[in-house]
Structure formats: C-alpha cells, structure tokens
Design a protein around this motif. Sequence first.
Motif, PDB file in Angstrom:
ATOM      1  N   GLN A 173       0.821  -1.211   0.000  1.00 54.64           N
ATOM      2  CA  GLN A 173       0.000   0.000   0.000  1.00 54.64           C
ATOM      3  C   GLN A 173       0.859   1.267   0.000  1.00 54.64           C
ATOM      4  N   ARG A 174       2.136   1.110  -0.348  1.00 51.07           N
ATOM      5  CA  ARG A 174       3.090   2.212  -0.526  1.00 51.07           C
ATOM      6  C   ARG A 174       3.514   2.863   0.784  1.00 51.07           C
ATOM      7  N   PHE A 175       3.458   2.108   1.864  1.00 50.48           N
ATOM      8  CA  PHE A 175       4.036   2.570   3.120  1.00 50.48           C
ATOM      9  C   PHE A 175       5.525   2.239   3.142  1.00 50.48           C
ATOM     10  N   ARG A 176       6.277   2.995   3.950  1.00 52.96           N
ATOM     11  CA  ARG A 176       7.691   2.749   4.178  1.00 52.96           C
ATOM     12  C   ARG A 176       7.940   2.659   5.680  1.00 52.96           C
ATOM     13  N   VAL A 177       8.925   1.865   6.050  1.00 53.27           N
ATOM     14  CA  VAL A 177       9.246   1.658   7.466  1.00 53.27           C
ATOM     15  C   VAL A 177      10.171   2.765   7.945  1.00 53.27           C
ATOM     16  N   LEU A 178       9.839   3.338   9.108  1.00 51.99           N
ATOM     17  CA  LEU A 178      10.667   4.364   9.729  1.00 51.99           C
ATOM     18  C   LEU A 178      11.503   3.817  10.879  1.00 51.99           C
ATOM     19  N   ALA A 179      10.950   2.868  11.623  1.00 53.36           N
ATOM     20  CA  ALA A 179      11.635   2.360  12.810  1.00 53.36           C
ATOM     21  C   ALA A 179      10.961   1.068  13.246  1.00 53.36           C
ATOM     22  N   VAL A 180      11.623   0.356  14.138  1.00 52.78           N
ATOM     23  CA  VAL A 180      11.057  -0.832  14.783  1.00 52.78           C
ATOM     24  C   VAL A 180      11.007  -0.544  16.276  1.00 52.78           C
ATOM     25  N   VAL A 181       9.851  -0.764  16.893  1.00 50.33           N
ATOM     26  CA  VAL A 181       9.680  -0.420  18.301  1.00 50.33           C
ATOM     27  C   VAL A 181       9.221  -1.641  19.096  1.00 50.33           C
ATOM     28  N   ALA A 182       9.623  -1.667  20.357  1.00 52.37           N
ATOM     29  CA  ALA A 182       9.235  -2.736  21.283  1.00 52.37           C
ATOM     30  C   ALA A 182       8.051  -2.282  22.133  1.00 52.37           C
ATOM     31  N   ASP A 183       7.343  -3.238  22.693  1.00 50.17           N
ATOM     32  CA  ASP A 183       6.238  -2.967  23.619  1.00 50.17           C
ATOM     33  C   ASP A 183       5.161  -2.098  22.983  1.00 50.17           C
ATOM     34  N   TYR A 184       4.976  -2.242  21.679  1.00 51.59           N
ATOM     35  CA  TYR A 184       3.919  -1.474  21.025  1.00 51.59           C
ATOM     36  C   TYR A 184       2.545  -1.982  21.454  1.00 51.59           C
ATOM     37  N   LEU A 185       2.392  -3.294  21.466  1.00 53.94           N
ATOM     38  CA  LEU A 185       1.157  -3.920  21.949  1.00 53.94           C
ATOM     39  C   LEU A 185       1.522  -4.914  23.047  1.00 53.94           C
ATOM     40  N   ARG A 186       0.988  -4.708  24.225  1.00 51.85           N
ATOM     41  CA  ARG A 186       1.255  -5.630  25.317  1.00 51.85           C
ATOM     42  C   ARG A 186       0.473  -6.931  25.119  1.00 51.85           C
ATOM     43  N   HIS A 187       1.022  -7.984  25.673  1.00 54.75           N
ATOM     44  CA  HIS A 187       0.309  -9.272  25.706  1.00 54.75           C
ATOM     45  C   HIS A 187      -0.089  -9.744  24.310  1.00 54.75           C
ATOM     46  N   ASP A 188       0.830  -9.615  23.347  1.00 54.89           N
ATOM     47  CA  ASP A 188       0.561 -10.057  21.986  1.00 54.89           C
ATOM     48  C   ASP A 188       1.636 -11.055  21.580  1.00 54.89           C
ATOM     49  N   PRO A 189       1.432 -12.346  21.828  1.00 52.58           N
ATOM     50  CA  PRO A 189       2.475 -13.328  21.514  1.00 52.58           C
ATOM     51  C   PRO A 189       2.813 -13.405  20.039  1.00 52.58           C
TER      52      PRO A 189
END
Length: 229
Positions: A173-189
Amino acid sequence: MPIRVRLTREADFPAIIALSQVVYPGSTPWSERQLTSHLHTFPKGQLVAEDERTGEVVGMAASLIVLWDDYDIEMNWRDMTDHGMFTNHDPTGHTLYGAEVMVDPSRQRLGIGRALYAARRELVRGLKLLRIRAGARLRGYGSVAHLIPPEEYVLDVVNHRRTDPTLTFQLKQRFRVLAVVADYLRHDPASQGYAAVIEWLNHEVARRKDYAGRNPRFLPQRPSEDTTT
C-alpha cells in the motif's frame, strides 16, 4: 464480493466488537465506550467496509489526527491513542494516525483491506494532511523471535526475503518503514510486542525534507548493478 466503505455509525458497534473478538482472540475487544468516543472526537476518521449485498460489516478502520512533534517515535499504541479513546485527537496536526484496521479473517484477499486503505488516503488528501503513520504489528515475528532480532525480521520483509501477514500488505500500500519499536502492543504473543512504525506521504503536500526524513536502513535494497558474469 462488492464492497462499500462508509463512515461508521453507532449501529455498527456490535459488529465491530464481534469482529475484534475474532481478529484478536483472547484480547479485550473494542468497547462501546471507546467506539462512542471515536465518533464523538473524529467521526470522519472512523470507517467500516460492508458487503453491499447483505450490509454485513466485514472490516473497519479507526484513526485520529495527531501533532506528531508531541510524540516519540517509539511510543506505544496505548499512548498514541490515549488508551484507545482517541481523546488526544488534535485537528491542528498534520498526521493521520492509523490506530486500527481489521478485516474478517474468513474474507481475506477480497480487496477489503485495500478499500479501507484507499479510503484513508482519500481522507488525508481531502483534509490536506501531510501523511499517515501507524504501527504495523509484526504478526509473523513471534514464530521466529528465537532465531533473529526484530530489526532483521523487518529488513527481510522489506527486501522480500520473507513475508509478514501485516507488514507485507502495508508495504504494498506504498508505506515505508521508519523504525522498529518494542512494547507497542502488550500481551501479543504473535508479535512479541514489536511493531514497525510506517508512513505514507501525501505527495500533494509533502516537500523534499519530508522524504529526506525517512530511515535509509529500512528502504528496499536496490538490485546489484554489477553486470559481471
């Protein structure tokens, strides 16, 4: 399936809640209180996709406008959405924050997600906003988390060495990645809590400096120009 994307109505709340229970089993679904807050705060940003033949809700998208300078790029979903209430919506901002997109799992690959993202882009153009930003939940990372770090996983997805159920679609959909982040969603295995911060720029508004701000590490690698045989 003929699909129609329209603004969310209060009558859609039960279908949205039921859909979130299917998409996120074991997690707390959207509540009527949250959905009511979304409509009250930013009605134009709340969308549903319905089957035109039956009127059944088969997907939804929820968003708000933020003044991005008020946020750290590594902030989590809870802080970016005021715990899912969207009461931090700021109409003076230039960034549409994509808080949620859901598609009925039994109706994947029918163009529902594409229609919702297209409607979001039209909203951004109509409001003359600069961009869409969101957190792409790395839904496939949990299965390989014991093998590679999340940044390497994202680079593999960006460069088509592996696929991710969420990020691969968003890159299309023509998005680009800016960064990778931790703990974005809690409790999501499924994602181990990790997400890729993604961006789509509105070319009608963006300037050269807006493109220059992208992280070159996460741009797709160009094919080798070495023609030696």
